[in-house]
Scaffold this active site. Structure first.
Site, PDB file in Angstrom:
ATOM      1  N   HIS A   1       0.756  -1.375   0.000  1.00  0.00           N
ATOM      2  CA  HIS A   1      -0.030  -0.026  -0.029  1.00  0.00           C
ATOM      3  C   HIS A   1       0.731   1.369  -0.028  1.00  0.00           C
ATOM      4  CE1 HIS A   1       0.907   0.618   4.281  1.00  0.00           C
ATOM      5  NE2 HIS A   1       0.800  -0.407   4.276  1.00  0.00           N
ATOM      6  N   ASP A   2       0.328   2.378  -0.764  1.00  0.00           N
ATOM      7  CA  ASP A   2       0.802   3.671  -0.662  1.00  0.00           C
ATOM      8  C   ASP A   2       2.235   3.595  -1.273  1.00  0.00           C
ATOM      9  OD1 ASP A   2      -1.309   5.194   0.751  1.00  0.00           O
ATOM     10  OD2 ASP A   2      -0.554   3.501   2.381  1.00  0.00           O
TER      11      ASP A   2
ATOM     12  N   GLY B   1       4.758  -1.085   2.742  1.00  0.00           N
ATOM     13  CA  GLY B   1       4.058   0.100   2.570  1.00  0.00           C
ATOM     14  C   GLY B   1       4.821   1.371   2.521  1.00  0.00           C
TER      15      GLY B   1
END
Length: 256
Positions: free
Chosen positions: A119-120, A137
């Site tokens: 994520h991200d 992340g």
């Protein structure tokens, strides 16, 4: 071009000349650009935007909810550019509201089998991630980076453009542009000289980058002393300046 055994949600937006193989699942809030090819047994969930000319192989999972325990179902996104190759069993997750609510992938990248992009993350253009390379992340990966097979990158680490990591490396701190890293934890192992040659960097720029590397890693200088030594080269060469900018904005510190 959409196999009768594929499931495509009626709200999904599918471009022209898109191929979707049998038993693939395309969810709502998914946009797929023209000329994209999706094999069988692929799952794409949204909100996700996929550009043109991408190739996604079997068992890949693209745009799934992230594995961050703080995630509570917020509407986050995955944005992907054009002409990426996503091989078997690659996993790419959407972002979280703790960052910019977005995972972003550039164009012309190759993600080999079992790569994981958490994520991200922000991945640039012309990146190669070899088999089983994984980035946690909030990791940022610059253009033309090569991550060797089994490389693991800790959360929030930044890897500068044209950097290179050896297989099975573990990256806990930022890797400056053009630097080769290897080991657990990874340490600098020289410059990506071959990459500079292949991508047409001038001899003058190559020499300036070499001087910058020596100041950072070969002269037993502090970071501030090294930056002061390469200041003139940075004024005259945009690529050395990119190294300076990367180092001065690093929040985790660079590998040394």
């Amino acid at each position: 071009m959409i196999d009768k055994l594929a499931f495509v949600h009626p709200d999904a937006k599918i471009g022209n000349n898109v191929t979707i193989g049998p038993w693939s699942y395309i969810g709502a809030d998914v946009e797929i650009g023209d000329d994209t090819w999706i094999s069988s047994h692929v799952v794409v969930k949204g909100p996700t935007v996929i550009g043109k000319g991408n190739r996604i192989f079997q068992f890949a999972s693209v745009g799934e909810e992230c594995q961050d325990k703080k995630y509570a179902g917020e509407p986050t996104r995955l944005i992907m550019g054009d002409n990426n190759i996503i091989r078997e069993s690659v996993t790419i997750h959407r972002g979280t509201v703790q960052d910019n609510s977005e995972t972003r992938i550039g164009s012309n990248n190759l993600f080999m089998a079992y790569v994981h992009i958490a994520h991200d993350c922000v991945v640039g253009n012309n990146v190669i991630m070899a088999n089983n390379a994984s980035i946690a992340g909030h990791v940022h990966v610059g253009d033309h980076v090569i991550l060797g097979g089994m490389t693991g990158v800790h959360q929030f680490v930044h890897i500068g453009a044209h950097a290179f990591t050896a297989g099975s490396s573990t990256i806990f701190q930022d890797v400056p542009p053009f630097v080769m890293a290897a080991g657990t934890p990874a340490i600098p192992r020289g410059l990506n000289v071959e990459g500079l040659k292949r991508r047409g960097f001038s001899k003058e720029t190559q020499h300036a980058i070499r001087r910058a590397y020596k100041a950072l890693y070969r002269k037993n200088l502090t970071i501030d002393e090294a930056l002061a030594e390469i200041a003139i080269d940075a004024e005259n060469d945009q690529y050395v300046q990119s190294m300076v900018d990367f180092i001065t904005t690093s929040s985790r510190g660079i590998i040394r």
